[in-house]
Design an enzyme around this catalytic site. Structure first.
Site, PDB file in Angstrom:
ATOM      1  N   THR A 157     -89.104 -17.260 -99.873  1.00 16.11           N
ATOM      2  CA  THR A 157     -87.889 -16.429 -99.900  1.00 16.11           C
ATOM      3  C   THR A 157     -88.244 -14.978 -99.583  1.00 16.11           C
ATOM      4  O   THR A 157     -87.612 -14.347 -98.723  1.00 16.11           O
ATOM      5  CB  THR A 157     -87.175 -16.555-101.260  1.00 16.11           C
ATOM      6  OG1 THR A 157     -86.962 -17.939-101.526  1.00 16.11           O
ATOM      7  CG2 THR A 157     -85.844 -15.836-101.248  1.00 16.11           C
TER       8      THR A 157
ATOM      9  N   LYS B 115     -76.113 -26.195-106.713  1.00 13.79           N
ATOM     10  CA  LYS B 115     -76.759 -25.237-107.616  1.00 13.79           C
ATOM     11  C   LYS B 115     -76.623 -25.732-109.036  1.00 13.79           C
ATOM     12  O   LYS B 115     -75.621 -26.369-109.384  1.00 13.79           O
ATOM     13  CB  LYS B 115     -76.094 -23.858-107.503  1.00 13.79           C
ATOM     14  CG  LYS B 115     -76.994 -22.736-107.951  1.00 13.79           C
ATOM     15  CD  LYS B 115     -77.981 -22.387-106.857  1.00 13.79           C
ATOM     16  CE  LYS B 115     -78.881 -21.241-107.221  1.00 13.79           C
ATOM     17  NZ  LYS B 115     -79.637 -20.759-106.065  1.00 13.79           N
TER      18      LYS B 115
ATOM     19  N   ASN C 239     -90.338 -13.858-108.588  1.00 12.54           N
ATOM     20  CA  ASN C 239     -90.809 -14.560-107.403  1.00 12.54           C
ATOM     21  C   ASN C 239     -90.436 -13.798-106.128  1.00 12.54           C
ATOM     22  O   ASN C 239     -91.304 -13.425-105.332  1.00 12.54           O
ATOM     23  CB  ASN C 239     -90.221 -15.985-107.394  1.00 12.54           C
ATOM     24  CG  ASN C 239     -90.517 -16.726-106.105  1.00 12.54           C
ATOM     25  OD1 ASN C 239     -89.962 -16.390-105.057  1.00 12.54           O
ATOM     26  ND2 ASN C 239     -91.399 -17.688-106.145  1.00 12.54           N
TER      27      ASN C 239
ATOM     28  N   SER D   8     -87.838 -25.160 -98.438  1.00 14.74           N
ATOM     29  CA  SER D   8     -87.511 -26.349 -99.235  1.00 14.74           C
ATOM     30  C   SER D   8     -87.171 -27.506 -98.296  1.00 14.74           C
ATOM     31  O   SER D   8     -87.567 -28.652 -98.534  1.00 14.74           O
ATOM     32  CB  SER D   8     -86.308 -26.083-100.139  1.00 14.74           C
ATOM     33  OG  SER D   8     -86.732 -25.506-101.351  1.00 14.74           O
TER      34      SER D   8
ATOM     35  N   LYS E 101     -78.043 -29.187-101.822  1.00 16.15           N
ATOM     36  CA  LYS E 101     -79.381 -28.653-102.065  1.00 16.15           C
ATOM     37  C   LYS E 101     -79.261 -27.274-102.684  1.00 16.15           C
ATOM     38  O   LYS E 101     -78.474 -26.463-102.237  1.00 16.15           O
ATOM     39  CB  LYS E 101     -80.081 -28.527-100.698  1.00 16.15           C
ATOM     40  CG  LYS E 101     -81.431 -27.876-100.736  1.00 16.15           C
ATOM     41  CD  LYS E 101     -82.497 -28.926-100.890  1.00 16.15           C
ATOM     42  CE  LYS E 101     -83.845 -28.379-101.190  1.00 16.15           C
ATOM     43  NZ  LYS E 101     -84.050 -27.957-102.582  1.00 16.15           N
TER      44      LYS E 101
HETATM   45  P1  NAD Z   1     -87.311 -14.565-111.122  1.00 16.76           P
HETATM   46  O1  NAD Z   1     -86.838 -15.081-112.423  1.00 16.76           O
HETATM   47  O2  NAD Z   1     -88.642 -14.969-110.623  1.00 16.76           O
HETATM   48  O3  NAD Z   1     -87.265 -12.946-111.126  1.00 16.76           O
HETATM   49  C1  NAD Z   1     -86.144 -12.213-111.502  1.00 16.76           C
HETATM   50  C2  NAD Z   1     -86.596 -10.765-111.643  1.00 16.76           C
HETATM   51  O4  NAD Z   1     -85.454  -9.953-111.902  1.00 16.76           O
HETATM   52  C3  NAD Z   1     -87.564 -10.530-112.826  1.00 16.76           C
HETATM   53  O5  NAD Z   1     -88.590  -9.640-112.427  1.00 16.76           O
HETATM   54  C4  NAD Z   1     -86.681  -9.879-113.874  1.00 16.76           C
HETATM   55  O6  NAD Z   1     -87.423  -9.061-114.765  1.00 16.76           O
HETATM   56  C5  NAD Z   1     -85.785  -9.060-112.962  1.00 16.76           C
HETATM   57  N1  NAD Z   1     -84.575  -8.577-113.632  1.00 16.76           N
HETATM   58  C6  NAD Z   1     -83.743  -9.219-114.462  1.00 16.76           C
HETATM   59  N2  NAD Z   1     -82.792  -8.386-114.905  1.00 16.76           N
HETATM   60  C7  NAD Z   1     -83.045  -7.179-114.344  1.00 16.76           C
HETATM   61  C8  NAD Z   1     -82.437  -5.911-114.419  1.00 16.76           C
HETATM   62  N3  NAD Z   1     -81.357  -5.701-115.172  1.00 16.76           N
HETATM   63  N4  NAD Z   1     -82.955  -4.882-113.709  1.00 16.76           N
HETATM   64  C9  NAD Z   1     -84.052  -5.068-112.930  1.00 16.76           C
HETATM   65  N5  NAD Z   1     -84.685  -6.254-112.826  1.00 16.76           N
HETATM   66  C10 NAD Z   1     -84.178  -7.288-113.516  1.00 16.76           C
HETATM   67  O7  NAD Z   1     -86.152 -14.958-110.079  1.00 16.76           O
HETATM   68  P2  NAD Z   1     -86.266 -15.059-108.500  1.00 16.76           P
HETATM   69  O8  NAD Z   1     -86.514 -16.471-108.153  1.00 16.76           O
HETATM   70  O9  NAD Z   1     -87.153 -13.998-107.984  1.00 16.76           O
HETATM   71  O10 NAD Z   1     -84.754 -14.773-108.079  1.00 16.76           O
HETATM   72  C11 NAD Z   1     -84.250 -13.450-107.915  1.00 16.76           C
HETATM   73  C12 NAD Z   1     -82.968 -13.516-107.096  1.00 16.76           C
HETATM   74  O11 NAD Z   1     -83.251 -14.123-105.842  1.00 16.76           O
HETATM   75  C13 NAD Z   1     -81.841 -14.336-107.711  1.00 16.76           C
HETATM   76  O12 NAD Z   1     -80.606 -13.770-107.361  1.00 16.76           O
HETATM   77  C14 NAD Z   1     -81.977 -15.681-107.038  1.00 16.76           C
HETATM   78  O13 NAD Z   1     -80.789 -16.433-107.035  1.00 16.76           O
HETATM   79  C15 NAD Z   1     -82.359 -15.226-105.649  1.00 16.76           C
HETATM   80  N6  NAD Z   1     -83.014 -16.256-104.843  1.00 16.76           N
HETATM   81  C16 NAD Z   1     -84.162 -16.855-105.258  1.00 16.76           C
HETATM   82  C17 NAD Z   1     -84.754 -17.819-104.445  1.00 16.76           C
HETATM   83  C18 NAD Z   1     -86.076 -18.443-104.809  1.00 16.76           C
HETATM   84  O14 NAD Z   1     -86.620 -19.179-103.960  1.00 16.76           O
HETATM   85  N7  NAD Z   1     -86.633 -18.204-105.960  1.00 16.76           N
HETATM   86  C19 NAD Z   1     -84.165 -18.181-103.232  1.00 16.76           C
HETATM   87  C20 NAD Z   1     -82.990 -17.533-102.831  1.00 16.76           C
HETATM   88  C21 NAD Z   1     -82.429 -16.571-103.642  1.00 16.76           C
END
Ligand code: NAD
Length: 442
Positions: free
Chosen positions: A216, A132, A247, A375, A96
């Site tokens: 999250t 992943k 997100n 999830s 997952k």
């Molecule tokens: P997302 O695409 O919704 O948001 C990513 C954010 O990071 C955006 O605002 C983007 O502008 C910003 N960003 C990118 N490069 C940057 C930089 N150099 N400096 C500052 N900001 C920057 O992604 P997300 O789903 O919010 O995921 C973010 C992190 O959380 C990732 O590492 C992801 O693996 C982790 N994560 C996400 C989930 C989920 O449910 N979405 C769950 C567990 C972990």
């Protein structure tokens, strides 16, 4: 007793000294996340005295599928996009994990992320292994039709290894409920029947769960509240900075503000904003919906990532990408609590600097596990044909996250190790218990 304490010292030593050498590109430290997760798992396997073969089985994914996805572009030309799906281990259940769309996705990154997913699920007591996926693409350069074709093409390639009892994708960086909707539709068409449990993070109308979008970030805030309590601090009135306003970052900022935390600084890929009295997170969200970035918001503009990591604040939340807390940024951190909302935001040097400065780190595999937890709730609702209320989902999430925090914290106290090492010990021990029960290791 003395023997045990020597052993602990050895393990601590091995954690720091055996970390893979970092690579420096253009003055920036780059660490290979796969090597980091392998080393941390190896240390945990040794510390737990697990049977021979445990590390051999855990050290890499059982399957990585590499695919090429052709897309007819709007101008009539064809482009091939490279994609990966990694399935780490299915000893606790189906694999997952999310799918990310990013121009810098690599096979090693996806492999490491799938291994972190295995550990996360084990720490939360969820019956899943880690998976992943990723596609090498900048989705912002694609039209909506091209993006849909790419998402559907990815699922066509993965179909043989997907399914509610095999491997279940979800959203990650740059992927949304809408994209999950295309993916579940493509999979259901290929199967000739509706199979909602194959993808989570779907739109609610297609069997998505209430509370999944916020899960999250909500889980991150639950763990921050637990950490503050253990440190004898009151959340209300504390200050926070958040890197990333997607997100996870935006929900974390919103929920921190709801609890009376002053969110003073936020950066995203387009820039950053700072306001010492606390930003109006809701207003900033409305601005970002329109402009696509925090940059240019009122006259609070001009806050860099460098300033964010050295900011005078109580809570620092990296919620963007890997390799952000490094030899360079780590020693500058003044925050009391670092909540790793992103996956792998910290390099070994960054980690050592925080440990040295007594920062309380909530490691990624605990901190951001709220996503996989809800999830799982979505998958349970799909397979039982029930729909839970948002309140029910949030309450169950709270129970699971606080229990997981407690399990890791107890391990930290028992073994006198960091929260990160404790999280690996809890995760690896549970996976190894299942391996023993299946007779994989003796
Ligand atoms: P997302 O695409 O919704 O948001 C990513 C954010 O990071 C955006 O605002 C983007 O502008 C910003 N960003 C990118 N490069 C940057 C930089 N150099 N400096 C500052 N900001 C920057 O992604 P997300 O789903 O919010 O995921 C973010 C992190 O959380 C990732 O590492 C992801 O693996 C982790 N994560 C996400 C989930 C989920 O449910 N979405 C769950 C567990 C972990």
């Amino acid at each position: 007793m003395a023997e045990e304490s020597n052993r602990k010292k050895e393990v601590a030593h091995s954690l720091k000294s055996e970390m893979p050498a970092k690579e420096v590109k253009d003055g920036v430290e780059i660490s290979n996340p796969l090597e980091i997760v392998q080393r941390l798992i190896e240390v945990a396997v040794n510390d737990l005295d697990l049977p021979e073969g445990t590390f051999e089985i855990l050290k890499k994914p059982k399957r990585i599928m590499k695919v090429s996805i052709p897309v007819r572009m709007d101008d009539g030309t064809y482009r091939e996009f490279e994609g990966f799906r990694s399935q780490h281990i299915d000893v606790l259940g189906p694999t997952k994990g999310g799918v990310r769309f990013h121009p810098k996705v690599t096979e090693d990154e996806v492999a490491a992320l799938s291994m972190w997913m295995s550990l996360k699920s084990a720490i939360l007591g969820i019956p899943y292994g880690g998976g992943k996926g990723g596609i090498v693409v900048n989705p912002k350069e694609l039209s909506e039709r091209e993006l849909e074709e790419l998402s559907r093409g990815f699922i066509r390639e993965l179909e043989p290894i997907m399914g509610p009892e095999k491997d279940i994708p979800a959203p990650d960086v740059n992927t949304t409920p809408e994209i999950m909707g295309w993916m579940i539709d493509e999979f259901s068409r290929l199967k000739g029947k509706n199979v909602p449990g194959t993808v989570t993070g779907k739109p609610i109308i297609l069997g998505g769960s209430e509370g999944r979008v916020e899960a999250t970030g909500r889980g991150v805030v639950f763990t921050i509240a637990e950490a503050a309590e253990r440190l004898g601090l009151q959340l209300e009135g504390m200050t926070a900075v958040v890197q990333g306003f997607g997100n996870v970052g935006s929900v974390t900022a919103q929920l921190l503000a709801e609890r009376g935390v002053k969110v003073v600084g936020i950066t995203d890929a387009g820039g950053g904003v700072y306001h010492g009295d606390g930003l109006d997170v809701e207003d900033l969200l409305r601005y970002v919906k329109e402009k696509g970035t925090v940059s240019g918001y009122r006259d609070f503009d001009g806050f860099s990532n460098d300033e964010l990591f050295s900011a005078d604040c109580d809570i620092l939340v990296p919620a963007a990408l890997e390799n952000q807390i490094t030899a360079e940024t780590g020693p500058k951190i003044k925050a009391k609590i670092v909540a790793e909302a992103a996956n792998g935001p910290t390099t070994p040097d960054g980690n050592a600097a925080m440990e040295q400065n007594g920062v309380f780190v909530i490691p990624d595999i605990l901190c951001n596990a709220g996503g996989v937890t809800v999830s799982y709730f979505e998958w349970v609702q799909n397979t039982t044909h029930l729909a839970w209320t948002e309140q029910e989902v949030n309450e169950r999430l709270h129970t699971e996250m606080t229990q997981a925090f407690e399990d890791v914290f107890r391990m930290k106290e028992q073994k006198n190790v960091s929260m990160r090492e404790a999280a690996y010990l809890v995760g690896v021990e549970r996976i190894a218990d299942a391996m023993k029960a299946r007779g994989w290791i003796k």
